[in-house]
Design a protein around this motif. Structure first.
Motif, PDB file in Angstrom:
ATOM      1  N   ALA A 202      -7.038   5.894 -10.611  1.00 31.21           N
ATOM      2  CA  ALA A 202      -6.726   4.884 -11.932  1.00 31.21           C
ATOM      3  C   ALA A 202      -7.511   5.708 -13.027  1.00 31.21           C
ATOM      4  CB  ALA A 202      -7.406   3.657 -11.759  1.00 31.21           C
ATOM      5  N   TYR A 203      -8.810   6.339 -13.021  1.00 31.99           N
ATOM      6  CA  TYR A 203      -9.419   7.186 -13.982  1.00 31.99           C
ATOM      7  C   TYR A 203      -8.510   8.306 -14.455  1.00 31.99           C
ATOM      8  CZ  TYR A 203     -13.121   9.601 -16.611  1.00 31.99           C
ATOM      9  OH  TYR A 203     -13.928  10.206 -17.158  1.00 31.99           O
ATOM     10  N   THR A 204      -8.114   8.915 -13.430  1.00 34.18           N
ATOM     11  CA  THR A 204      -7.335  10.178 -13.723  1.00 34.18           C
ATOM     12  C   THR A 204      -5.873   9.902 -14.487  1.00 34.18           C
ATOM     13  OG1 THR A 204      -7.958  11.307 -11.702  1.00 34.18           O
ATOM     14  CG2 THR A 204      -5.993  12.211 -12.689  1.00 34.18           C
TER      15      THR A 204
ATOM     16  N   ILE B 293       0.855  -1.104   0.022  1.00 36.83           N
ATOM     17  CA  ILE B 293      -0.039  -0.055  -0.062  1.00 36.83           C
ATOM     18  C   ILE B 293       0.902   1.260   0.073  1.00 36.83           C
ATOM     19  CG2 ILE B 293      -0.162   0.254   2.626  1.00 36.83           C
ATOM     20  CD1 ILE B 293      -3.149   0.830   2.009  1.00 36.83           C
ATOM     21  N   ALA B 294       0.427   2.520  -0.772  1.00 36.59           N
ATOM     22  CA  ALA B 294       1.210   3.574  -0.819  1.00 36.59           C
ATOM     23  C   ALA B 294       0.456   4.435   0.156  1.00 36.59           C
ATOM     24  CB  ALA B 294       1.149   4.249  -2.274  1.00 36.59           C
ATOM     25  N   VAL B 295       1.155   5.774   0.377  1.00 36.65           N
ATOM     26  CA  VAL B 295       0.969   6.580   1.389  1.00 36.65           C
ATOM     27  C   VAL B 295      -0.789   7.011   1.195  1.00 36.65           C
ATOM     28  CG1 VAL B 295       1.343   8.776   2.558  1.00 36.65           C
ATOM     29  CG2 VAL B 295       3.042   7.158   2.215  1.00 36.65           C
ATOM     30  N   PRO B 296      -0.883   7.657  -0.321  1.00 37.06           N
ATOM     31  CA  PRO B 296      -2.285   8.182  -0.374  1.00 37.06           C
ATOM     32  C   PRO B 296      -3.250   7.100   0.065  1.00 37.06           C
ATOM     33  CG  PRO B 296      -0.747   8.578  -2.001  1.00 37.06           C
ATOM     34  CD  PRO B 296      -0.023   7.753  -1.193  1.00 37.06           C
ATOM     35  N   ALA B 297      -3.166   5.808  -0.457  1.00 37.61           N
ATOM     36  CA  ALA B 297      -4.098   4.726  -0.486  1.00 37.61           C
ATOM     37  C   ALA B 297      -4.368   4.650   1.032  1.00 37.61           C
ATOM     38  CB  ALA B 297      -3.846   3.527  -0.898  1.00 37.61           C
ATOM     39  N   ALA B 298      -3.498   4.536   1.992  1.00 37.05           N
ATOM     40  CA  ALA B 298      -3.425   4.422   3.307  1.00 37.05           C
ATOM     41  C   ALA B 298      -4.085   5.570   3.879  1.00 37.05           C
ATOM     42  CB  ALA B 298      -2.178   4.096   4.074  1.00 37.05           C
TER      43      ALA B 298
ATOM     44  N   TRP C  66       2.573   5.406 -11.431  1.00 36.08           N
ATOM     45  CA  TRP C  66       1.418   5.044 -10.544  1.00 36.08           C
ATOM     46  C   TRP C  66       0.997   3.689 -10.872  1.00 36.08           C
ATOM     47  CZ3 TRP C  66      -3.696   3.864 -10.549  1.00 36.08           C
ATOM     48  CH2 TRP C  66      -4.509   3.844  -9.349  1.00 36.08           C
ATOM     49  N   PHE C  67       0.479   3.481 -12.296  1.00 33.87           N
ATOM     50  CA  PHE C  67      -0.159   2.392 -12.639  1.00 33.87           C
ATOM     51  C   PHE C  67       0.683   1.198 -12.523  1.00 33.87           C
ATOM     52  CE2 PHE C  67      -3.441   4.025 -15.665  1.00 33.87           C
ATOM     53  CZ  PHE C  67      -4.530   3.273 -15.019  1.00 33.87           C
TER      54      PHE C  67
END
Length: 960
Positions: free
Chosen positions: A620-622, A546-551, A656-657
Motif C-alpha cells: 500500500a505504501y508503494t 485474497i490475492a496470490v501475493p498476499a497468500a 491494486w488499491f
C-alpha cells in the motif's frame, strides 16, 4: 530409453543400464511410473512406498528420494541424447512425464488393447498380444514388497492371464496349436487352478491330435481341484472332456457364448427428494445434453461432469434430473456411489464398480472374464446400442471414472465430484459447476421444508438464516430440520442462535453425512500437506478474499510456489477463484478454515499474521508513493518480496488499491486488535490518497480514528500531530466541522509546543480549508497566509505551491481578484515546475473560479477542462465530480445548455457513487430547473442557490 517394471526393475537409456537405487527409491519410481503422465499426490506416494506405517519423517525421506530421481532422469536424458522424460511437481502431485510406451507396463497395456480390437484380423491381434506377453521378464517389481506392490502385482498377473487366454484362442483359430501347447504347459504349471488355461491347453492338444494327453490332463485337473478346493471342474471343462470322449465337435468357448439380456432393465437410482429446490439453469443445461444422445453422426458418449464444494447439492441435482429423464433410457439406469469423499470407507475401485454393473445386467459369474480390463470390455459391450443412463456419484478423480464410461453414443453419463474433473472435460465432457443457492432459491428451500406460511410470516428471519448458512444447501437442510422439529419456535430465535455462534456448532449432527464440519473434513483430508497448511493459514485472513501475493506472504512462500497450492484448493472446491488471481470461500468454509487455523501453534499464527500485515502495508505504501509522490514520506518496514515488482505504474497501483481496499480495512482492524500500533496508523496513512480521490469520506474518518488511537498509544509526538491533523482534515471533508476544528487545533498546539515547523505549516494549511468549508473566508485566509510563510521559510516548494493556491482561492472569495490572480499564477508555475499534477489541477480549478467571478466564462471553461483532464489522469474522481459541476455552470453562462446538462449528469452520477448526498441533491435541483430554459437550460444563479455568477463556492482541499 526403457523403464521395465514387468520383472526386476531396470532403466536403460542409450544402450546402457542406469542404477535405479535401493528398494525405497525403486518403490518411489514404481509408484510414479504406474501412473506415468498423471500426477500422484504426496499422500498416495507415501501410502504406496510405506503402506500403513510410514516413518515420522516420511515426507522428508520422500522429498530426498524424489530429488535423487530427478538426477536419475537427467542422467537418462543425457544418455538418450535428448530430453525424453522429466519429473515435475504439479498442483495435484508429482508427475513422471514421458512417453507411456517407454514403460513396459504401459506398452503391454497398449498392445493388449490393440489385440482386442475387433476391427483387426486374427493374425494382427495375435501378433500384438504375443508382443505384449513377450514384455514379461519375470515377477513384476521383483525386488519390492508391500501391500500396494502385492496389489498391483496381482492385478498385472490377472491382466497377463487374460491376455494369454485371448492370445491362445486366436492362435488356435489360426491353427497354431503347437505354439499354444509350448507356452501354456509352462504357464499352467505356474497357475494350476486356472481352468480357462486348462481348457485352452486341452483344446490345443486335441487340435494337435493328442487326445489321450488331453484326457489325461482332464483327469489330473479334476483330482487337483478336488484335493485343493473340494470342487469339480467347471461346465466348460466338463463339456470339452465329453466332446473329446465322444469324438464330437468342440463346444463354443464361454467367451463366445452370448450374454443373455437381463430379465428386467436395471433401475438403480436412489430415491428423489420430494423438496428439490432451484437449479433451473443447470437442469435446463442437462436437458439440452439429451439432444446429443444418439444424435445423427455422433459416435461419442455424452458425459456431464457436475462439480462443486461439499454440501452444495451435487448428488441431489444428479438424482433429481435422472428421475426426470429415466423414461428416455428404457434399457436401464445405473448408479454407483464411488465414495471419493466418504468417511465410511475407501473409494470404490473401478473394477468393483464394473462388477456391480455386470451383476445389474445379470451376467453369470462364469461369463465374467478374469482381468479387470476384460470386464470393462464386457461392460461396454453390454451397453453398446442400448439407451442407458449411468450416474457416477461422488467421484474422487478422473482415473476412477474412466473405466466406467460406456463407449456407446446411445448412453449418457452423469458424474458428480468435489474435484474439477479437468481430465474428463479435456476429453469433451460438459462441465457444470454448482454454486451456492441464490437468495431467492435459499428462501424457497426453507419454504418447501418449513411451509411457505411460516417463512412468509418471518421473511427477515428467514433471510438471516439463509445468510448465516451461506446459502449452502446442506447447512440450510440441517437448520430447517431443527426448525421443523420445533414448529412453535420463532424463526427469529433460530436466526439469533445462528448469529451468536461464530463456529460450525449449529450445523453439527449425529449423521456424518449431515454434519457440515464432517463433510468439509472429507475434502480437507484429501489435500496435500502443503495445501492443507495453506488452507489453515487462510483461516487467519480477515478480508473477504485474497490475492496470490498476499497468500504467498501468509504461507511464507514465493508466489510461484503458492499458486499450485491455491489451484489445488480451488480444484477441490475449498476455494473459489472468483476473479483472476483472487480467491475466496463462503462463510461456512471460512469458519471451518478458522477452526483448522486454531490448531496451529500460536507462534506460527503470530508470524503468519505479521507477514500478512507487513505485506499489505509495504504494498500500500508503494502504491501510494506512485499515486502521490509529493507527499512527505514515512518509514515502513521492509520485507522479502519487492512490492514495486507488483506495481509498475499508476494503473497497476489504482487496480491494486481498488481490489485490496476491503482487505486493507480488515487488516488495519486486525492490527488494532493485536495492538500493533505503528502498523495501524501507517495503514491509515497509506490509504489517504486512494480514499480521498475516490470520495470514501467515511472510510477516511474510520481509519484515521483508529490511526490516532494507535499513534497516541505509541507515544511519538510527531506521529500524534500527524494523526490529529489527518483526522481533522477528513472530519472537515465529511462535514463534521466541530470535530475538524478540535482535531486541527490540537495538531497546531502540539506542533507549536514541540517546535515542529513543518507540522505547524501543515496544520495552518488544513485549518484554512476547514474554516473555508464553513464560509469563514477571513480566518481561512489568515491560516493560508501563515502556512505560505512557513513553507517558504522551510523551502518546501510543492507545499508552497499548495499554500499559494489557497491564498489565491480565499482572496478570490473575498473579492481581492488581483491578489488572487498573482498568487494563483505563481502556484501554477511552481506546481508545473515540480511535476505536481494534483496541485496543477487544483490551481487550474481556482483560476477557473476566479475567471467566473470576473465574468470571463470562456477562460473559466478552458481552465476547468484542463483541470478535469489532469484529475482524470491521476484517478481523482472526487475532485472530478466538483469540476464537472463547475463545468456545467460555465456552459450555462455561455448559453450551451446541452453541454451543461451533460456535465451535471456526470457530476450527479459521481456524487451518488461517492455517497455525497447533499452534493447530488444540489446538482439534481440544477437539472430539474434546467428543464424550463431555452434548450433545456437555466441561467438563473439565484434559482440554483449559488454565489455570484452561479459558481459553486467549495474551497479547495489542502495538500495531504
Amino acid at each position: 530409453m526403457e523403464l521395465r517394471l514387468l520383472g526386476e526393475m531396470r532403466l536403460r537409456a542409450g544402450g546402457t543400464s542406469l542404477d535405479v537405487g535401493g528398494r525405497r527409491q525403486q518403490a518411489v519410481l514404481a509408484a510414479l511410473a504406474v501412473d506415468a503422465g498423471r500426477p500422484v499426490g504426496i499422500e498416495t506416494l507415501i501410502d504406496r512406498v510405506w503402506d500403513a506405517a510410514p516413518p515420522a519423517r516420511a515426507r522428508d525421506l520422500l522429498y530426498s528420494r524424489l530429488s535423487r530421481l530427478r538426477q536419475l532422469v537427467r542422467q537418462a536424458n543425457a544418455a538418450a541424447g535428448e530430453p525424453v522424460a522429466k519429473l515435475e511437481r504439479r498442483p495435484a502431485g508429482y508427475v513422471l512425464d514421458l512417453d507411456a510406451d517407454l514403460v513396459d507396463l504401459h506398452r503391454f497395456r497398449r498392445l493388449v488393447e490393440h489385440g482386442r480390437d475387433p476391427r483387426l484380423g486374427d493374425a494382427q491381434r495375435s501378433a500384438a498380444l504375443g508382443e505384449a506377453l513377450a514384455l514379461w521378464r519375470g515377477t513384476p517389481l521383483a525386488n519390492l514388497s508391500g501391500a500396494w506392490v502385492e496389489q498391483v502385482r496381482d492385478v498385472w498377473h490377472q491382466a497377463r492371464l487374460d491376455a494369454l487366454v485371448q492370445w491362445a484362442r486366436l492362435c488356435l483359430r489360426l491353427g497354431h496349436a503347437a505354439e499354444v501347447i509350448g507356452v501354456l504347459q509352462d504357464v499352467v504349471a505356474e497357475h494350476p487352478l486356472v481352468e480357462p488355461l486348462e481348457v485352452l491347453l486341452m483344446r490345443a492338444l486335441r487340435a494337435a491330435g493328442r487326445d489321450a494327453e488331453a484326457l489325461h490332463r482332464f483327469a489330473a485337473v479334476r483330482q487337483r481341484l478336488a484335493d485343493e478346493l473340494g470342487t469339480d471342474p467347471g461346465a466348460e471343462l466338463r463339456d470339452l472332456h465329453q466332446a473329446i470322449l465322444r469324438g464330437e465337435p468342440e463346444p463354443a468357448p464361454a467367451s463366445a457364448r452370448p450374454v443373455s439380456p437381463p430379465v428386467s432393465p436395471p433401475a438403480q437410482l436412489p430415491p428423489d427428494t420430494a423438496v428439490f429446490t432451484g437449479r433451473g439453469s443447470q437442469l435446463r443445461h442437462l436437458d439440452g445434453l439429451l439432444a446429443g444422445v444418439s444424435a445423427a453422426g455422433s459416435t461419442a458418449v455424452v458425459i456431464s461432469a457436475v462439480s462443486g464444494t461439499a454440501g452444495v447439492g451435487k448428488t441431489a441435482l444428479a438424482v433429481h434430473w435422472a428421475h426426470q429423464v429415466r423414461d428416455r433410457f428404457p434399457d436401464g439406469q445405473l448408479y454407483v456411489n464411488l465414495r471419493g469423499f466418504d468417511p465410511g470407507g475407501p473409494p470404490v475401485a473401478p473394477a468393483e464398480a464394473v462388477r456391480r454393473f455386470l451383476d445389474a445386467f445379470d451376467v453369470a459369474p462364469a461369463s465374467v472374464p478374469v482381468s479387470p480390463e476384460a470386464q470393462v470390455g464386457l461392460y461396454r459391450s453390454l451397453l453398446a446400442d442400448r439407451r442407458v443412463l449411468v450416474v457416477l456419484d461422488n467421484a474422487r478423480d478422473t482415473e476412477q471414472v474412466r473405466p466406467l464410461l460406456p463407449g456407446a453414443a446411445t448412453c449418457l453419463v452423469l458424474v458428480t465430484s468435489r474435484q474439477q474433473l479437468t481430465g474428463l472435460i479435456a476429453d469433451g465432457a460438459h462441465p457444470i459447476t454448482l454454486d451456492l443457492l441464490t437468495v431467492a432459491e435459499a428462501r424457497e428451500f426453507l419454504a418447501r421444508r418449513l411451509g411457505a406460511h411460516r417463512v412468509a410470516a418471518e421473511p427477515t428471519a428467514a433471510d438471516r438464516i439463509a445468510t448465516r448458512c451461506a446459502r449452502l444447501p446442506l447447512a440450510l437442510a440441517v437448520v430447517a430440520a431443527r426448525a421443523a422439529t420445533h414448529p412453535h419456535f420463532e424463526l427469529a430465535v433460530l436466526a439469533d442462535e445462528l448469529h451468536q455462534a461464530r463456529d460450525l456448532t449449529p450445523f453439527a449432527g449425529a449423521d456424518p453425512t449431515a454434519d457440515v464440519r464432517s463433510v468439509f473434513s472429507w475434502s480437507y483430508r484429501q489435500l496435500t500437506s502443503a495445501a492443507a497448511r495453506l488452507f489453515q493459514l487462510l483461516g487467519l485472513h480477515p478480508g473477504p478474499d485474497i490475492a496470490v501475493p498476499a497468500a504467498a506472504e501468509l504461507a511464507d512462500l514465493a508466489p510461484p510456489y503458492v499458486r499450485p497450492l491455491l489451484a489445488e484448493l480451488a480444484h477441490a472446491h475449498l476455494l473459489v477463484e472468483h476473479r483472476p488471481g483472487r480467491y475466496t470461500f463462503h462463510d461456512l468454509l471460512r469458519a471451518y478454515a478458522a477452526e483448522q487455523a486454531a490448531t496451529l501453534p500460536a507462534r506460527e499464527r503470530q508470524r503468519a499474521l505479521r507477514r500478512l500485515v507487513g505485506h499489505y502495508l509495504r504494498t500500500a505504501y508503494t502504491a501510494d508513493r506512485i499515486l502521490h509522490p509529493h507527499r512527505d514520506p514515512i518509514e515502513v518496514p521492509t520485507g522479502p518480496h519487492d512490492p514495486p515488482a507488483l506495481l509498475p505504474d499508476e494503473a497497476a497501483a489504482w487496480a491494486w488499491f481498488s481490489a485490496e481496499h476491503p482487505c486493507l480495512l480488515a487488516v488495519q482492524q486486525l492490527a488494532a486488535e493485536r495492538c500493533w500500533h505503528r502498523e495501524v496508523w501507517q495503514l491509515a496513512w497509506t490509504l489517504d490518497t486512494f480514499q480521498y480521490r475516490r470520495g470514501r469520506r467515511q472510510d477516511l474518518v474510520t481509519v484515521w480514528q483508529a490511526g490516532l488511537a494507535a499513534a497516541q498509544r505509541e507515544g511519538d509526538t510527531a506521529t500524534v500531530i500527524l494523526a490529529h491533523r489527518r483526522l481533522g482534515h477528513v472530519c472537515a471533508n465529511a462535514g463534521r466541522h466541530d470535530d475538524a476544528l478540535d482535531q486541527l487545533g490540537r495538531a497546531l498546539a502540539l506542533a507549536n509546543d514541540s517546535g515542529d515547523l513543518p507540522a505547524e505549516a501543515h496544520a495552518h494549511h488544513a485549518l484554512a480549508w476547514a474554516w473555508g468549508r464553513q464560509g469563514e473566508d477571513e480566518r481561512a485566509l489568515e491560516h493560508a497566509a501563515s502556512a505560505l510563510d512557513l513553507y517558504r521559510a522551510l523551502g518546501q516548494a510543492v507545499s508552497e505551491a499548495a499554500a499559494l493556491n489557497s491564498v489565491g482561492w480565499y482572496s478570490a472569495r473575498l473579492g481581492h481578484h488581483e491578489r488572487a490572480d498573482t498568487h494563483l499564477r505563481a502556484a501554477l508555475e511552481l506546481a508545473r515546475r515540480h511535476g505536481h499534477r494534483e496541485g496543477e489541477a487544483d490551481t487550474l480549478d481556482s483560476l477557473g473560479y476566479l475567471a467566473e467571478r470576473c465574468g470571463q466564462h470562456d477562460r473559466a471553461l478552458d481552465h476547468y477542462q484542463r483541470a478535469r483532464a489532469l484529475l482524470r489522469g491521476i484517478g481523482d474522481t472526487y475532485g472530478e465530480a466538483d469540476i464537472l459541476e463547475r463545468l456545467g455552470n460555465a456552459h450555462t453562462a455561455l448559453g450551451d445548455h446541452d453541454q451543461a446538462r451533460q456535465a451535471w449528469r456526470q457530476a450527479h452520477s459521481l456524487f451518488q457513487a461517492q455517497r455525497r448526498g447533499a452534493d447530488a441533491e444540489r446538482v439534481q435541483r440544477r437539472l430539474d430547473a434546467a428543464r424550463g430554459e431555452p434548450g433545456g437550460g437555466s441561467s438563473s444563479s439565484t434559482a440554483r442557490g449559488t454565489g455570484a455568477g452561479g459558481v459553486v463556492e467549495i474551497p479547495r482541499e489542502p495538500a495531504r
